[in-house]
Design an enzyme around this catalytic site. Structure first.
Site, mmCIF file in Angstrom:
data_model
loop_
_atom_site.group_PDB
_atom_site.id
_atom_site.type_symbol
_atom_site.label_atom_id
_atom_site.label_comp_id
_atom_site.label_asym_id
_atom_site.label_seq_id
_atom_site.Cartn_x
_atom_site.Cartn_y
_atom_site.Cartn_z
ATOM 1 N N ASP A 1 -3.893 -6.683 6.650
ATOM 2 C CA ASP A 1 -5.209 -6.099 6.392
ATOM 3 C C ASP A 1 -6.237 -7.228 6.283
ATOM 4 O O ASP A 1 -7.296 -7.206 6.923
ATOM 5 C CB ASP A 1 -5.136 -5.284 5.087
ATOM 6 C CG ASP A 1 -6.433 -4.569 4.775
ATOM 7 O OD1 ASP A 1 -7.275 -4.425 5.675
ATOM 8 O OD2 ASP A 1 -6.604 -4.149 3.610
ATOM 9 N N LYS B 1 5.254 -14.726 2.573
ATOM 10 C CA LYS B 1 4.830 -15.461 1.366
ATOM 11 C C LYS B 1 6.079 -15.639 0.499
ATOM 12 O O LYS B 1 6.097 -15.343 -0.691
ATOM 13 C CB LYS B 1 3.724 -14.672 0.635
ATOM 14 C CG LYS B 1 3.028 -15.419 -0.504
ATOM 15 C CD LYS B 1 2.290 -16.675 -0.090
ATOM 16 C CE LYS B 1 1.967 -17.525 -1.307
ATOM 17 N NZ LYS B 1 1.314 -18.799 -0.965
ATOM 18 N N TYR C 1 0.829 -1.217 0.000
ATOM 19 C CA TYR C 1 0.000 0.000 0.000
ATOM 20 C C TYR C 1 0.861 1.264 0.000
ATOM 21 O O TYR C 1 0.455 2.314 0.491
ATOM 22 C CB TYR C 1 -0.929 0.026 1.224
ATOM 23 C CG TYR C 1 -1.955 -1.092 1.299
ATOM 24 C CD1 TYR C 1 -2.136 -1.998 0.262
ATOM 25 C CD2 TYR C 1 -2.749 -1.235 2.426
ATOM 26 C CE1 TYR C 1 -3.072 -3.020 0.358
ATOM 27 C CE2 TYR C 1 -3.697 -2.255 2.528
ATOM 28 C CZ TYR C 1 -3.843 -3.147 1.498
ATOM 29 O OH TYR C 1 -4.772 -4.152 1.595
ATOM 30 N N ASP D 1 -1.269 -17.879 3.350
ATOM 31 C CA ASP D 1 -2.432 -18.726 3.043
ATOM 32 C C ASP D 1 -2.627 -19.792 4.123
ATOM 33 O O ASP D 1 -3.734 -20.025 4.608
ATOM 34 C CB ASP D 1 -2.331 -19.331 1.633
ATOM 35 C CG ASP D 1 -0.949 -19.897 1.309
ATOM 36 O OD1 ASP D 1 0.000 -19.674 2.098
ATOM 37 O OD2 ASP D 1 -0.813 -20.566 0.269
ATOM 38 N N ASP E 1 -9.186 -8.751 9.298
ATOM 39 C CA ASP E 1 -10.640 -8.904 9.113
ATOM 40 C C ASP E 1 -11.073 -10.314 9.508
ATOM 41 O O ASP E 1 -12.105 -10.498 10.159
ATOM 42 C CB ASP E 1 -11.046 -8.654 7.646
ATOM 43 C CG ASP E 1 -11.464 -7.198 7.410
ATOM 44 O OD1 ASP E 1 -10.998 -6.323 8.154
ATOM 45 O OD2 ASP E 1 -12.265 -6.954 6.475
#
Ligand code: IPM
Ligand code: MG
Length: 360
Positions: free
Chosen positions: A246, A189, A138, A222, A250
């Site tokens: 992010d 990752k 971001y 993942d 959630d």
């Protein structure tokens, strides 16, 4: 008497409703504690202002904030303003302008709130997610060219700097060390993303050497989603990139029972600038003005802010009051209750003033 200067920016949607609730609770706390006082500057920055004047933040606004000890923020976003405009108009200039590089997201199952995880109750899920908040995916680094043509190209390039990664790792190891379990999971990752994420892993290992008392492991993002669902007890503190955290936060909020209770802090750990505290839930237009917004995220946010201001007993008292009110079943509709924002706020303030609630 300790005085803390707070900028209140309720902004859009349910922001004003939940920030008003939070300020009421903060007043009740300050009154009962006696040791500190908040000096609140109310700012009308938000989408209404943007539509009138063309700017979310008025001329000199960031300079005004610079003199504050903390920022108490509601939510930004309006149905008739594109999200990337509102976000880059208000929240990101503050977070980036004040180098609030550590985004902290505590999550746990509060008493009285039901987790969608079978058999999980308070204590089974108690996490602190540390999100890198200044760079990564971001960073705002990219562009578009050949607009509208078949050969149009858009890039969105993630930026990872050694300075940026090292400072968030250090912050995360320290945060893990400060919690009883001293356990950190570094999310990565690095199988598919072989540059930025490989550097991320290397720096994690380097920083870990300075924290021999913290147990740490690595998890691919993942696989982390599965672990959060299947083995919530195996997790304590988590550090992840801007994008990964992010998404994971959630999921964390949902697993803890509701986005309506989740708080966050955008922190400058070096304290060169004010840090900003906000509920995660956003503007929620569907319930704006109905008086049913859940104020718990705003209370928890206020508690995070108090911790940052070193008012730890007050922060703990606020969370204890919130937990007592939730346990008594005084809940808004998003978490299965019938109480209004005002009912919950009144109950929390009563507990802070020394009342006992009926428990059922
Ligand atoms: C959050 C939110 C924001 C973010 C959105 C509104 C851009 O999803 O706080 O997680 O990703 O920073
Ligand atoms: Mg998000």
């Amino acid at each position: 008497m300790r005085v803390h200067r707070i900028a209140s920016i309720p902004a859009d949607g349910i922001g004003p409703e939940v920030i008003a609730a939070g300020l009421e609770a903060l007043d009740a706390l300050a009154a009962r504690d006696g040791g500190f006082r908040l000096e609140v500057t109310h700012l009308d920055w938000g989408s209404a202002r943007y539509k009138q004047t063309g700017a979310y933040i008025p001329e000199g606004g960031l300079d005004l904030l610079r003199g504050m000890d903390a920022i108490y923020f509601g939510a930004v976003g309006a149905p008739d303003v594109p999200d990337h405009i509102s976000l880059w108009g208000l929240r990101l200039p503050i977070a980036q302008g004040f180098d609030q590089y550590a985004n902290v997201r505590p999550t746990r199952i509060l008493p009285g709130i039901t987790s969608p995880l079978r058999d999980a109750g308070p204590g089974d899920l108690d996490w602190l997610i540390v999100r890198e908040n200044s760079e990564g995916e971001y960073a705002g680094n990219g562009g578009r060219t050949h607009r509208g043509l078949p050969e149009e190209v858009a890039t969105e390039v993630a930026i990872f700097t050694r300075v940026g990664v090292e400072r968030i790792m250090r912050f995360a190891f320290q945060a893990a060390r400060a919690r009883p379990r001293k356990l950190l999971t570094v999310v990565t990752k690095s199988n598919a993303q072989r540059f930025g994420m490989v550097m991320w892993d290397e720096i994690a290992a380097e920083v870990a050497a300075d924290f021999p008392d913290v147990t740490w492991d690595k998890e691919l993002v993942d696989a982390m989603t599965m672990r959060m669902v299947r083995k919530p007890r195996s997790i304590d503190t988590v550090v992840a990139t801007n994008l990964h955290a992010d998404i994971l936060s959630d999921l964390a909020a949902a697993l803890a029972g509701s986005l309506g209770v989740a708080p966050t802090g955008n922190v400058d750990p070096q304290r060169r600038y004010p840090s900003m505290f906000e509920p995660i839930h956003g503007s929620a237009f569907d319930i704006t003005g109905k008086g049913v917004a859940n104020p718990v995220a705003s209370f928890w946010t206020a508690a995070l802010m108090l911790e940052h201001l070193d008012e730890r007993p007050a922060a703990a008292a606020l969370m204890a009051a919130v937990e007592q009110v939730c346990a008594a079943g005084i809940l808004t509709p998003d978490i299965g209750g019938t109480a209004t924002t005002k009912d919950v706020t009144r109950a929390v303030c009563e507990v802070l003033r020394g009342a006992n609630l009926p428990t059922d």
